[in-house]
Design a protein around this motif. Structure first.
Motif, PDB file in Angstrom:
ATOM      1  N   ILE A  22       0.826  -1.218   0.000  1.00  0.00           N
ATOM      2  CA  ILE A  22       0.000   0.000   0.000  1.00  0.00           C
ATOM      3  C   ILE A  22       0.857   1.264   0.000  1.00  0.00           C
ATOM      4  O   ILE A  22       0.383   2.325  -0.369  1.00  0.00           O
ATOM      5  N   GLY A  23       2.112   1.146   0.424  1.00  0.00           N
ATOM      6  CA  GLY A  23       3.025   2.276   0.338  1.00  0.00           C
ATOM      7  C   GLY A  23       2.784   3.402   1.321  1.00  0.00           C
ATOM      8  O   GLY A  23       3.245   4.525   1.099  1.00  0.00           O
ATOM      9  N   GLU A  24       2.071   3.143   2.400  1.00  0.00           N
ATOM     10  CA  GLU A  24       1.816   4.157   3.421  1.00  0.00           C
ATOM     11  C   GLU A  24       2.837   4.006   4.550  1.00  0.00           C
ATOM     12  O   GLU A  24       3.298   2.898   4.832  1.00  0.00           O
ATOM     13  N   PRO A  25       3.187   5.096   5.237  1.00  0.00           N
ATOM     14  CA  PRO A  25       4.140   4.980   6.342  1.00  0.00           C
ATOM     15  C   PRO A  25       3.542   4.196   7.517  1.00  0.00           C
ATOM     16  O   PRO A  25       2.339   4.268   7.768  1.00  0.00           O
ATOM     17  N   TYR A  26       4.393   3.464   8.202  1.00  0.00           N
ATOM     18  CA  TYR A  26       3.961   2.708   9.375  1.00  0.00           C
ATOM     19  C   TYR A  26       5.130   2.567  10.334  1.00  0.00           C
ATOM     20  O   TYR A  26       6.290   2.698   9.942  1.00  0.00           O
ATOM     21  N   THR A  27       4.803   2.308  11.575  1.00  0.00           N
ATOM     22  CA  THR A  27       5.814   2.044  12.591  1.00  0.00           C
ATOM     23  C   THR A  27       5.811   0.556  12.874  1.00  0.00           C
ATOM     24  O   THR A  27       4.754  -0.022  13.168  1.00  0.00           O
ATOM     25  N   LEU A  28       6.981  -0.037  12.797  1.00  0.00           N
ATOM     26  CA  LEU A  28       7.139  -1.478  12.983  1.00  0.00           C
ATOM     27  C   LEU A  28       7.546  -1.771  14.417  1.00  0.00           C
ATOM     28  O   LEU A  28       8.509  -1.197  14.924  1.00  0.00           O
ATOM     29  N   HIS A  29       6.793  -2.650  15.060  1.00  0.00           N
ATOM     30  CA  HIS A  29       7.108  -3.112  16.413  1.00  0.00           C
ATOM     31  C   HIS A  29       7.351  -4.618  16.338  1.00  0.00           C
ATOM     32  O   HIS A  29       6.406  -5.375  16.088  1.00  0.00           O
ATOM     33  N   ALA A  72      -6.436  -2.907   2.060  1.00  0.00           N
ATOM     34  CA  ALA A  72      -6.847  -2.726   0.663  1.00  0.00           C
ATOM     35  C   ALA A  72      -8.005  -1.750   0.554  1.00  0.00           C
ATOM     36  O   ALA A  72      -8.026  -0.886  -0.330  1.00  0.00           O
ATOM     37  N   GLU A  73      -8.969  -1.858   1.457  1.00  0.00           N
ATOM     38  CA  GLU A  73     -10.144  -0.992   1.401  1.00  0.00           C
ATOM     39  C   GLU A  73      -9.865   0.397   1.961  1.00  0.00           C
ATOM     40  O   GLU A  73     -10.421   1.389   1.479  1.00  0.00           O
ATOM     41  N   THR A  74      -9.010   0.486   2.965  1.00  0.00           N
ATOM     42  CA  THR A  74      -8.725   1.775   3.601  1.00  0.00           C
ATOM     43  C   THR A  74      -7.819   2.646   2.745  1.00  0.00           C
ATOM     44  O   THR A  74      -7.899   3.882   2.801  1.00  0.00           O
ATOM     45  N   PHE A  75      -6.977   2.020   1.947  1.00  0.00           N
ATOM     46  CA  PHE A  75      -6.043   2.750   1.082  1.00  0.00           C
ATOM     47  C   PHE A  75      -6.278   2.347  -0.373  1.00  0.00           C
ATOM     48  O   PHE A  75      -5.477   1.633  -0.977  1.00  0.00           O
ATOM     49  N   PRO A  76      -7.397   2.786  -0.953  1.00  0.00           N
ATOM     50  CA  PRO A  76      -7.773   2.339  -2.297  1.00  0.00           C
ATOM     51  C   PRO A  76      -6.820   2.769  -3.398  1.00  0.00           C
ATOM     52  O   PRO A  76      -6.792   2.139  -4.461  1.00  0.00           O
ATOM     53  N   LYS A  77      -6.014   3.812  -3.162  1.00  0.00           N
ATOM     54  CA  LYS A  77      -5.086   4.253  -4.207  1.00  0.00           C
ATOM     55  C   LYS A  77      -4.081   3.167  -4.568  1.00  0.00           C
ATOM     56  O   LYS A  77      -3.536   3.180  -5.672  1.00  0.00           O
TER      57      LYS A  77
END
Length: 196
Positions: A22-29, A72-77
């Motif tokens: 999806i290519g969105e930023p996230y923090t990995l724990h 998939a649904e939250t980040f449709p781009k």
């Protein structure tokens, strides 16, 4: 903000792949089994004490198939959710992978075999039934929902790849050809390249 809780030796790799797709930023724990995974702060997120888990804008999502569908649904781009014409196949195969495939493969890995006279009581029938169903579909369709890659391919595709790698699924021509198509994705390579 996306907070992602995982362990590299878990099914969390599938959700990690989806996050990269999806290519969105996230923090990995990264959590450890029997310690941080069972700590009270994480149990408040997932009382099962298992990974993966995702926290996005206060919403908690656990279970790999749910995480894939949610992202998939939250980040449709990203283009990984189904179109209207793909929706039936997408949900069919997403949940087939979460139910029959997961159960059959886990039972094989644990050495459990459903007796023939009890097959109708098992949701997946037998591993042979599951394999034949997957083989039939992937012999005629390039991806699970049709002609393009979707989140269903992230979830089900990883299971097929690892199933062949660990011997819980046979290396059939349809499985091998399908996995060759999806393992070239840059998000897959990024996640798998980070695993030691």
């Amino acid at each position: 903000m996306i907070e992602f809780y995982t362990n590299p030796q878990s099914r969390g790799l599938i959700a990690h792949w989806m996050l990269e797709e999806i290519g969105e930023p996230y923090t990995l724990h990264v959590l450890e089994y029997h310690t941080s995974m069972k700590a009270p702060d994480y149990l408040a997120i997932n009382p099962m004490g298992k990974v993966p888990a995702l926290v996005h804008d206060g919403a908690i999502v656990t279970e790999v198939a749910a995480i894939c569908a949610y992202l998939a649904e939250t980040f449709p781009k990203a283009g990984l959710a189904p179109t209207a014409s793909e929706r039936a196949a997408y949900y069919r195969w997403m949940f087939f992978a979460a139910g029959p495939v997961e159960s059959a493969v886990t039972n094989k890995a644990m050495g459990f075999v459903v007796p023939d006279e009890r097959k109708r009581a098992a949701g997946y029938g037998s591993l042979a039934d599951v394999v034949a169903t997957l083989d039939q579909h992937l012999s005629t369709s390039p991806y699970f929902a049709g002609d393009r890659f979707t989140a269903a391919d992230v979830y089900a595709g990883a299971q097929i790849g690892w199933g062949m790698q660990f011997g819980t699924l046979p290396t059939l021509p349809s499985f091998s050809a399908y996995f060759e198509r999806i393992k070239t994705r840059s998000a897959w390579k990024k996640v798998m390249g980070g695993i030691n």
